[in-house]
Design an enzyme around this catalytic site. Structure first.
Site, short mmCIF file in Angstrom:
data_model
loop_
_atom_site.label_atom_id
_atom_site.label_comp_id
_atom_site.label_asym_id
_atom_site.label_seq_id
_atom_site.Cartn_x
_atom_site.Cartn_y
_atom_site.Cartn_z
N ASP A 1 0.79 -1.23 0.00
CA ASP A 1 0.00 0.00 0.00
C ASP A 1 0.82 1.28 0.00
O ASP A 1 0.26 2.36 0.06
CB ASP A 1 -0.95 0.02 1.19
N ARG B 1 -3.73 5.51 6.21
CA ARG B 1 -4.16 5.14 4.87
C ARG B 1 -5.27 6.03 4.36
O ARG B 1 -5.77 6.90 5.06
CB ARG B 1 -4.62 3.67 4.90
N TYR C 1 1.62 -2.41 11.54
CA TYR C 1 2.53 -3.56 11.48
C TYR C 1 2.94 -3.84 12.92
O TYR C 1 3.45 -2.94 13.59
CB TYR C 1 3.77 -3.26 10.63
N PRO D 1 7.64 -5.96 4.42
CA PRO D 1 6.81 -4.91 3.83
C PRO D 1 6.87 -3.59 4.59
O PRO D 1 6.40 -2.58 4.10
CB PRO D 1 5.40 -5.51 3.92
#
Lengths: 610, 610
Positions: free
Chosen positions: B48, B239, B247, B326
């Site tokens: 993302d 986001r 995370y 990630p």
């Protein structure tokens, strides 16, 4: 049986003025219809200049982007005057826009058709199209004072002729409308039907206009250029793609019929105009164009309608209200801004949230503007049409004189300087607490950073034209002492007697609410915690801003001193739905804010159904 | 009969890497097909983060805008560490991007689905869609050396199974392709079929990831936040909309099955992850979320494929080439940039304009990058997964240590620092004539004003990813002496032996030509006349720029000194089709420019049909 129908607002005319109104009303969820007497919109020619303030306005509807992308932009203006060798020479270049606070420091030029297409596309995405070709044939307005004052009544009766294939009899329709807008151009049928006169005078200057792709060695062909030559004046307007528009001063003998004293249409040819341009351009050359898109001719007249509204039920806007020369690129801008001014007022009155008297401010604000506009145009046109100063003509217009006038009028011609006078919606009593945010002028563009995520935002982008009043609370430097005051203010605003409670109806969508609160703190983005503010001042995390620079240090900062706002006080700036500052007030003067809104809004208790 | 077909490029896998390739090839007019084994694209979760350099790259395809509008932007990073009271406290905030030349000084975060949608929309507008679900079942490559070197041959044979409704037998198809791209993810079938190994190691850290809308009093919930707590680490990624990704470092006992030593999928629940988050966040609270969009768990492994290409006929890209954690938001960026690097090379080879050896530079450039990436990721992950320094744990990672590493890696992690080593397409011999435009790095963003109309333009916006080499001629200060030299250079470039004539095929569309010339003059916008340049250096009026500020004085200027280019010389900067500086040269060294292009381009005379 003649078909009969009802509509809240009937818009007559789908040029820029009618379309701006339609788009704004559509966004506000107002029931309306827009009709036009032409089977299709304009194809070529007509107006083409979008001024800096108009770009801001279009941006507030989310419509500026395609025009910014597709249009040409005029950043510089070049000035040419007679040189020693008989031809013209450049006297200088200067910024085309002389309005230091313009968010967009340039003008856009693009065909009127492209501008209308942006509105039509937006309407289409909302399922709305222009009904055409339809010609209105009669208009009656009720004389009943009670009916005229009741916003839910339909006092206007308009008979429409739906034009079918040629030779067929038009089909008639009777429309009963709450409000009617005549945006039907310089020869407005609505204006004539209402019996409003056009006051002003015709001048003697004749101008030609031609759109084409020039092949020339003239070095400023992509800048706006004002040419004063001994053979007449010319204004160059670069356009989208490689197109250019020339405005050319014509001699009587070249275009008039000596017998009738009127323009001889036979003489208005592209060839004739290009030949005139060649004389003006000497020693620069213009090669034979492959194609001419459009050309026309006009005689300047500066006139304003005697009235803009009948009983606040039928309005006129755009060219129906004001005619003037096109060279200063004002026409379409004045037209779109007329209905930008009107639309939110209509929406709030129709919703039952504002008193019908609010609509009086339309004529008040826009007729004054129109008068200023034709005064500006008369002055500018005279200067531009006058002979240039040369050794043979020492009384002519000098470059310095023209440049001075050009720059002095930059605030007005850019639209940035528009200043609405005190009225129900312009309250100047507390101007002192934000002396540089002029009440009655548009909210100044300014970058801030968002407190929650340090994203730089332009305050104008938080002021969409969505019919809501924006409440900008400058909450100052958030010391613990200041936070105590902020919390106190939040409590006051929660009282049922506060304007925030009285006029902010519980409603479904955002567009239906009356206020949008934005908080602006002083301080540094590394320290400010937006969660310190009471919930009243952070209706969403994105609604809290800081007067600080962004991470690069290049954007934002300095708004408090720039606006003249004290970091130790709490200052409220009320921005009207059209982006103009309606009021400023210190937090200690909430009663004057209550009074301001009370003068034109209708409280919940008075209107429980709205 | 099994269906057989031919295609120039077969792309296997429609994730970000495959879609970037497809979109670039579509823009270049290359014949290709893109297939995917999933019946639909990703719905939620996955990658993302879009890094600053990737935004620039997307912008060069005209695709950045929707992501800039819809995505969240991370401008600041907040750092939290154990405080004296047992919970976490903020140690500081710092810009999230530490790459001073980034055009976009922030990262965008948005769901992978939205990113893929931008590509799919662009393909759709060109009439192209992804063929799915299709599973490749065999891949053979010709061993004939001559066939392999002939770009018009079809040396790859791929058998595809078209998956129908369940229980039906898949329909087979044999595809003969000139080139194949395996963009089929971490478990790449293409990579395994080619027998390439993944080299690297698995680490022991276990991380959970969860997407939801948090209700919390944590003040940096809309900033990227790196939390080191005594209860584990957490990275917050705000986001689009109000969503946030966490995370979370997980303990073995919370997610492992003690008997098998593997992750117990039963234990990977949203509830489990939220509870871990709560411990990490203390004393801040996280209320029970209404809804969790997605959650998952992973064990970090850093690996790079042993090879990226087989005979320059079958390539792998994206996750098929490199896997890593990630958290630093690199994966999707590396993937898209892999194929951004490859696509223009494929297009030029397929057109017969470039030698097939050009394709060797793909592995050369991207494998080195991938190795740097996993080295970076290993270091960053170890630091971030390590225990924080506290009074009980003095060997732990201190805030200063982490911040230093965070900022030192900013050039790399933003993608801005990517530096391709000397090769056929990276020639550093004349670096000295523009010492600050590093050959092998991307062209620096810089504002100029257009000479003809004074419009400010970002040079990167004049470098679209359209397969053309951009020739930036810094023509200096246009004195009459300099203009004489410029005219001389124009004449040289018109000679049939000049690279400009040898490699710029007469072709229909812009996209088919090899070069695009942009001239950049020093001087002031009030004086420069673009018509003074010879036609070679002004192929259109919009192609001439000035190193000056715009009318507001806020944008542009200072490029000559910033780049280290001499205003009294003429300097050529060659920008590759992917936006990287390929070469710089003084005008006196045209022969080295001829040599540069001659090393990988094919002259017209050698290839009259192309």
């Amino acid at each position: 049986m003649v078909k009969e129908s009802r509509v809240d607002v009937l818009i007559i005319g789908a040029g820029p003025s009618g379309l701006m109104c339609a788009n704004a009303l559509a966004g506000a969820g107002v029931d309306f219809r827009i009709i036009d007497n032409r089977p299709v919109g304009v194809a070529a020619g007509q107006a083409d200049g979008i001024q800096p303030r108009t770009i801001e306005v279009l941006q507030s509807y989310g419509l500026a982007e395609p025009l910014l992308k597709e249009g040409a932009q005029m950043h510089l203006c070049a000035f040419y005057n007679p040189g020693p060798n008989g031809g013209i020479e450049r006297t200088g270049r200067a910024p085309d826009v002389t309005a230091p606070t313009a968010r967009f420091p340039f003008k856009i030029t693009i065909s009127q058709a492209s501008i209308e297409a942006v509105f039509l596309e937006s309407l289409k995405s909302q399922g709305i199209s222009v009904d055409r070709p339809i010609v209105p044939s009669s208009l009656e307005i009720s004389q009943d004072p009670e009916e005229l004052l009741d916003p839910s009544s339909y006092p206007a009766k308009v008979v429409l002729d739906h034009i079918g294939p040629s030779d067929s009899t038009p089909e008639q329709e009777i429309v009963h409308a709450k409000f009617v807008l005549g945006a039907d151009g310089a020869h407005s049928w609505v204006r004539k039907t209402l019996g409003f006169t056009m006051d002003g005078e015709q001048t003697d200057y004749i101008w030609g206009v031609i759109d084409f792709i020039p092949d020339t060695n003239f070095p400023d062909i992509r800048n706006r250029s004002a040419i004063h030559s001994s053979n007449g004046s010319c204004m160059i307007i670069p356009r989208e793609g490689d197109k250019v528009r020339f405005y050319l001063q014509m001699l009587d003998k070249d275009v008039m019929d000596p017998e009738t004293g009127r323009i001889d249409k036979q003489k208005v040819t592209a060839e004739n105009l290009i030949n005139t341009a060649r004389k003006t351009f000497y020693p620069y050359i213009i090669n034979e164009p492959k194609k001419v898109d459009w050309c026309s001719i006009y005689i300047i007249g500066q006139r304003v309608a005697s009235k803009f509204s009948k009983h606040e039920r039928v309005f006129i806007a755009g060219d129906a209200c004001h005619t003037h020369s096109p060279k200063a690129g004002q026409g379409m801008n004045a037209s779109m801004n007329d209905t930008h001014n009107l639309a939110w007022k209509l929406a709030q009155v129709l919703r039952g949230r504002a008193d019908i008297s609010l609509l009086k401010t339309y004529e008040l604000e826009r007729q004054k503007y129109a008068q200023d506009l034709i005064n500006f145009d008369r002055e500018f046109s005279t200067l531009f049409s006058g002979k240039p100063r040369t050794s043979e003509n020492e009384d002519g217009v000098s470059h310095e004189e023209f440049l001075r006038a050009f720059q002095a009028s930059g605030g007005f011609s850019s639209g940035i300087g528009v200043h609405y006078m005190p009225s129900a919606i312009v309250e100047t009593i507390h101007q002192g607490c934000a002396p540089n945010l002029i009440i009655g002028q548009r909210m100044l563009p300014q970058m801030f950073v968002r407190a929650a995520d340090a994203r730089p935002v332009e305050i104008q982008d938080m002021l969409p034209a969505d019919t809501r009043f924006k409440l900008l609370f400058f909450v100052g430097l958030l010391t613990s002492e200041q936070l105590t005051r902020v919390r106190g203010l939040a409590e006051e605003l929660q009282l049922p007697t506060s304007f925030l409670q009285k006029y902010d109806y519980q409603a479904q969508g955002k567009a239906q609410s009356m206020f949008d609160i934005i908080s602006i703190a002083a301080g540094h983005k590394d320290d400010v915690n937006f969660l310190d503010l009471p919930p009243t001042f952070r209706t969403h995390w994105s609604q809290v801003l800081i007067d600080d620079t962004d991470v690069t240090g290049r954007l934002g900062g300095g708004a408090y001193p720039r606006f003249g706002i004290d970091e130790k006080e709490i200052t409220l700036v009320v921005v009207r739905p059209d982006g103009y500052v309606g009021m400023v007030a210190p937090s200690t003067a909430l009663e004057s804010v209550d009074k301001y809104f009370g003068s034109f809004l209708i409280g919940k208790t008075l209107n429980p159904e709205a």
